[in-house]
Design an enzyme around this catalytic site. Structure first.
Site, PDB file in Angstrom:
ATOM      1  N   HIS A 243      95.725  14.574  58.960  1.00 44.48           N
ATOM      2  CA  HIS A 243      95.195  13.217  58.718  1.00 44.48           C
ATOM      3  C   HIS A 243      93.806  12.977  59.344  1.00 44.48           C
ATOM      4  O   HIS A 243      92.820  12.740  58.652  1.00 44.48           O
ATOM      5  CB  HIS A 243      96.150  12.171  59.291  1.00 44.48           C
ATOM      6  CG  HIS A 243      97.543  12.236  58.782  1.00 44.48           C
ATOM      7  ND1 HIS A 243      97.920  11.770  57.557  1.00 44.48           N
ATOM      8  CD2 HIS A 243      98.683  12.706  59.356  1.00 44.48           C
ATOM      9  CE1 HIS A 243      99.216  11.931  57.384  1.00 44.48           C
ATOM     10  NE2 HIS A 243      99.702  12.502  58.466  1.00 44.48           N
TER      11      HIS A 243
HETATM   12  C1  BDR Z   1      98.422   9.004  61.853  1.00 37.26           C
HETATM   13  O1  BDR Z   1      99.477   8.750  62.771  1.00 37.26           O
HETATM   14  C2  BDR Z   1      99.416   9.650  63.840  1.00 37.26           C
HETATM   15  O2  BDR Z   1     100.682  10.156  64.085  1.00 37.26           O
HETATM   16  C3  BDR Z   1      98.394  10.703  63.489  1.00 37.26           C
HETATM   17  O3  BDR Z   1      97.689  11.111  64.650  1.00 37.26           O
HETATM   18  C4  BDR Z   1      97.504  10.007  62.503  1.00 37.26           C
HETATM   19  O4  BDR Z   1      96.453   9.329  63.158  1.00 37.26           O
HETATM   20  C5  BDR Z   1      99.028   9.437  60.524  1.00 37.26           C
HETATM   21  O5  BDR Z   1      99.837   8.450  60.009  1.00 37.26           O
END
Ligand code: BDR
Ligand code: CA
Length: 313
Positions: A243
């Protein structure tokens, strides 16, 4: 390309860690002014420590790291150890940091940095809940004019959430902060699940990272192996999404992504859909756009960039 001054606000997190490494490996494009940490994936005490572990891994122990808000604006903190492990950086094998944490609060660092900058000069990246940035806007709304854009990982405009059926983790954790940021004024660039689910760390891509053969690639391989969100039903192929690095990848190579300018707001009232990012995709409200929402990516190009930047460290 001229150096872009950025503040990276984050909650490391293995994917935050890869994003930070990419930013720190790209000094010709990005001038990282400081890293501000927030409670999110794990409590603040761990996220600020993890940010320092990453700076040391990147060989940049002089980079200032600041601790910010230990909880969301209104809601109690909910963390994600089930995804990121107890430390938030499980799998990395990294030692405890020795570099110091800065004394100044992250919110004050954001405000002071913006106020001493020229108009529209600073780029803010948020890779976690938006609490620090929202509190900065509440405390000093005049910083808005100093911000070029806010590039964030969070939300899901066109599909379901990953924290609740309607909401993505970063926005669900502090929806009120996110709504403050949506209304603050600077242009927004959103990397939500719409696009991050298109950049999957397949076994072949993970192997390309491992083959770099450095302490950085070893730590990243360990982290991404731990963080393997493998779920072909959800992502369409083996492996999990990366992500947060999408935010940094776009700053480095914007042509890797495509999106649409729309009006974006966050649900803060309904218990059922709290934290949903509501995008006016077809312009039905008549409100002007405040955000570019990314929904397409060149995923091979993205992973080439990841490997290229990690190879530099
Ligand atoms: C986001 O949530 C976190 O767990 C990850 O680091 C990312 O920023 C994804 O939904
Ligand atoms: Ca994150």
């Amino acid at each position: 390309m001229a150096q872009r001054p950025v503040i990276v606000d984050c909650d490391p997190g293995q994917d935050d860690a890869v994003a930070l490494l990419m930013a720190l490996a790209s000094p010709e494009s990005l001038k990282v002014l400081g890293i501000t940490c927030v409670a999110g994936n794990v409590p603040l005490e761990l996220t600020q420590r993890n940010a320092r572990r990453i700076c040391e891994l990147a060989g940049q122990p002089d980079l200032p790291v600041f601790a910010g808000c230990p909880r969301p604006m209104l809601l109690p903190l909910t963390t994600a150890e089930a995804v990121h492990g107890k430390t938030g950086l499980d799998g990395s094998g990294l030692p405890e940091p020795t570099m110091a944490l800065q004394d100044r609060h992250a919110v004050d660092f954001i405000i002071d940095t913006c106020l001493s900058a020229g108009d529209g000069e600073i780029t803010i990246c948020t890779l976690g809940p938006m609490t620090n940035l929202a509190v900065a806007f509440v405390k000093a709304p005049q910083i808005a004019g100093k911000i070029k854009e806010i590039v964030f990982m969070g939300g899901a405009a066109l599909g379901p959430g990953n924290r609740t059926p309607a909401a993505e983790f970063n926005i669900a954790t502090d929806p009120h902060a996110a709504q403050v940021v949506m209304e603050a004024g600077p242009p927004l660039v959103m990397f939500g699940l719409d696009v991050t689910h298109r950049v999957i760390t397949t076994p072949a891509r993970l192997d390309a990272i491992t083959r770099i053969g450095s302490p950085v690639s070893e730590a990243v391989t360990g982290m991404l192996t731990f963080y393997d969100r493998n779920d072909p039903d959800r992502y369409g192929e083996r492996g999990g999404p990366l992500h947060d690095p999408c935010v940094i990848a776009w700053l480095l190579q914007p042509d890797l992504f495509r999106g649409k300018q729309v009006h974006l707001s966050v649900e803060t009232g309904s218990p059922l859909t709290m934290g949903q990012t509501v995008a006016d995709w077809w312009g039905v409200t008549g409100k002007g756009p405040n955000a570019t929402i990314m929904d397409r990516a060149d995923s091979d190009g993205f992973y080439s960039l990841v490997v290229d930047r990690l190879s530099r460290l």
